[in-house]
Design a protein around this motif. Structure first.
Motif, PDB file in Angstrom:
ATOM      1  N   ASP A   1       0.863  -1.183   0.000  1.00 13.69           N
ATOM      2  CA  ASP A   1       0.000   0.000   0.000  1.00 13.69           C
ATOM      3  C   ASP A   1       0.905   1.240   0.000  1.00 13.69           C
ATOM      4  O   ASP A   1       1.489   1.596   1.028  1.00 13.69           O
ATOM      5  CB  ASP A   1      -0.916   0.000   1.229  1.00 13.69           C
ATOM      6  CG  ASP A   1      -1.851  -1.213   1.245  1.00 13.69           C
ATOM      7  OD1 ASP A   1      -1.810  -2.021   0.294  1.00 13.69           O
ATOM      8  OD2 ASP A   1      -2.615  -1.343   2.209  1.00 13.69           O
TER       9      ASP A   1
ATOM     10  N   ASP B   1       1.045   4.453   0.373  1.00 17.07           N
ATOM     11  CA  ASP B   1       0.231   5.547   0.904  1.00 17.07           C
ATOM     12  C   ASP B   1       0.931   6.900   0.829  1.00 17.07           C
ATOM     13  O   ASP B   1       0.284   7.931   0.691  1.00 17.07           O
ATOM     14  CB  ASP B   1      -0.132   5.265   2.366  1.00 17.07           C
ATOM     15  CG  ASP B   1      -0.971   4.012   2.526  1.00 17.07           C
ATOM     16  OD1 ASP B   1      -1.726   3.684   1.586  1.00 17.07           O
ATOM     17  OD2 ASP B   1      -0.869   3.358   3.570  1.00 17.07           O
TER      18      ASP B   1
ATOM     19  N   HIS C   1      -6.865   2.806  -4.126  1.00 17.19           N
ATOM     20  CA  HIS C   1      -6.717   2.883  -2.661  1.00 17.19           C
ATOM     21  C   HIS C   1      -7.213   4.232  -2.150  1.00 17.19           C
ATOM     22  O   HIS C   1      -6.603   4.851  -1.277  1.00 17.19           O
ATOM     23  CB  HIS C   1      -5.241   2.644  -2.297  1.00 17.19           C
ATOM     24  CG  HIS C   1      -4.987   2.293  -0.866  1.00 17.19           C
ATOM     25  ND1 HIS C   1      -5.738   1.403  -0.151  1.00 17.19           N
ATOM     26  CD2 HIS C   1      -4.021   2.717   0.004  1.00 17.19           C
ATOM     27  CE1 HIS C   1      -5.262   1.294   1.092  1.00 17.19           C
ATOM     28  NE2 HIS C   1      -4.224   2.091   1.205  1.00 17.19           N
TER      29      HIS C   1
ATOM     30  N   HIS D   1      -6.567   8.646   1.345  1.00 16.39           N
ATOM     31  CA  HIS D   1      -6.599   7.667   2.440  1.00 16.39           C
ATOM     32  C   HIS D   1      -7.737   7.929   3.422  1.00 16.39           C
ATOM     33  O   HIS D   1      -7.598   7.764   4.641  1.00 16.39           O
ATOM     34  CB  HIS D   1      -5.249   7.623   3.170  1.00 16.39           C
ATOM     35  CG  HIS D   1      -4.836   6.231   3.565  1.00 16.39           C
ATOM     36  ND1 HIS D   1      -5.165   5.681   4.781  1.00 16.39           N
ATOM     37  CD2 HIS D   1      -4.159   5.272   2.900  1.00 16.39           C
ATOM     38  CE1 HIS D   1      -4.680   4.444   4.845  1.00 16.39           C
ATOM     39  NE2 HIS D   1      -4.077   4.168   3.703  1.00 16.39           N
TER      40      HIS D   1
ATOM     41  N   HIS E   1       3.766  -1.709   3.538  1.00 21.87           N
ATOM     42  CA  HIS E   1       3.754  -0.298   3.162  1.00 21.87           C
ATOM     43  C   HIS E   1       5.195   0.099   2.824  1.00 21.87           C
ATOM     44  O   HIS E   1       6.081  -0.090   3.667  1.00 21.87           O
ATOM     45  CB  HIS E   1       3.227   0.549   4.322  1.00 21.87           C
ATOM     46  CG  HIS E   1       1.817   0.208   4.692  1.00 21.87           C
ATOM     47  ND1 HIS E   1       1.495  -0.951   5.377  1.00 21.87           N
ATOM     48  CD2 HIS E   1       0.647   0.845   4.427  1.00 21.87           C
ATOM     49  CE1 HIS E   1       0.178  -0.998   5.526  1.00 21.87           C
ATOM     50  NE2 HIS E   1      -0.364   0.067   4.966  1.00 21.87           N
TER      51      HIS E   1
HETATM   52 ZN   LIG Z   1      -3.180   2.486   2.945  1.00 23.14          ZN
END
Ligand SMILES: [Zn+2]
Length: 289
Positions: free
Chosen positions: A12, A14, A84, A88, A236
């Motif tokens: 992910d 982010d 995604h 967030h 991540h």
């Molecule tokens: Zn995330």
């Protein structure tokens, strides 16, 4: 027993969006933890390339605009890119209209930056609203990956489950959207990240060997006792990309890669493999199945 175990390494990406969206932070220091994300992605891409491993990256629209070259590099390496969110957001904490806006804004960013229209979705915070599954169906997704009703087997999402505290659980209708289940114990973030949030603190910072052991034990159970299924690890780049943790990711790859019947998969590829010959149905052992 013939083995068919597929490993889905998922990342992910982010970057800043986690700190802005989920942690509601205005601190440049906190945001700088996300700025390490692209550094982690480059290390991950190198490790995956060395082993010729396909993987899946879930990328918020906000990250795509902030780090377009990194997103392009992920796409160019042949990895799957999934949706995604935008910045967030937790879909369970916004209105239905806002949730739709978030989905569309995420699509727009991935299209502009990398020319990609994802068919897989992972909710930020692994939280869904009652509208999430209908919205994903409407937008043509094949799968989502935020729920925990299974471990090594995908299952069909449902629309219209309902429950009260004084009556039985009522199952909704299974739909043509596959759940690729996740688990907090297979996720690097809660294990490693020290975060002082507005209402709680996550201590994190365990030795990565603890996570490696959990990954290995879960894998061993799947491989030895079940023999067929998908192992989905969530990482991540800003977290696993730190040096000592990269070593552990590579050790896990070494642990599984040469076992008979083990291969690596992108999430969407596994979904299409699993769906063959199946139609949406309720999970086994439900009252209505
Ligand atoms: Zn995330």
């Amino acid at each position: 027993m013939k083995k068919d175990v597929r490993i889905a390494l998922t990342f992910d990406f982010d970057a800043y969006s986690l700190w802005i969206g989920t942690f509601d932070s205005n601190s440049p220091s906190m945001l700088s933890r996300g700025e390490f994300g692209p550094v982690g992605v480059r290390r991950i891409l190198a490790s995956l390339e060395a082993e010729k491993i396909p993987a899946t990256f879930y990328i918020p629209g906000h990250t795509a605009y902030a780090f377009p070259k990194t997103v392009e590099a992920v796409a160019a390496a042949g990895h799957e890119i999934g949706h995604h969110g935008w910045v967030h957001e937790n879909p369970a904490s916004v209105s239905a209209d806002k949730e739709r806006w978030i989905l569309e804004k995420g699509f727009e960013a991935l299209d502009k930056v990398a020319g990609i229209r994802p068919t897989g979705y992972r909710s930020p915070a692994w939280d869904n609203s009652p509208q999430t599954v209908p919205l994903l169906l409407e937008h043509g997704f094949e799968y989502e990956s935020s729920m925990m009703g299974s471990d090594f087997q995908p299952y069909w999402c449902r629309v219209g489950d309902s429950w009260t505290k004084d009556g039985p659980y009522v199952f909704g209708k299974p739909v043509d959207l596959v759940e690729m289940p996740v688990a907090w114990h297979l996720d690097d973030f809660p294990q490693f990240e020290y975060v002082v949030g507005k209402s709680s603190t996550n201590q994190g910072v365990i030795t990565p060997r603890d996570l490696l052991q959990m990954w290995k034990d879960e894998f061993d159970f799947l491989y030895d006792r079940i023999g067929e299924g998908v192992f989905i690890a969530t990482m991540h780049p800003q977290t696993i990309g730190r040096g000592h943790r990269m070593l552990v990711l590579e050790q896990f790859i070494d642990y599984v890669k040469d076992k008979p019947g083990v291969s690596f998969t992108r999430m969407g590829d596994y979904v299409r493999h699993w769906k063959q010959g199946k139609t949406p149905s309720l999970p086994a052992d439900t009252a209505e199945s």
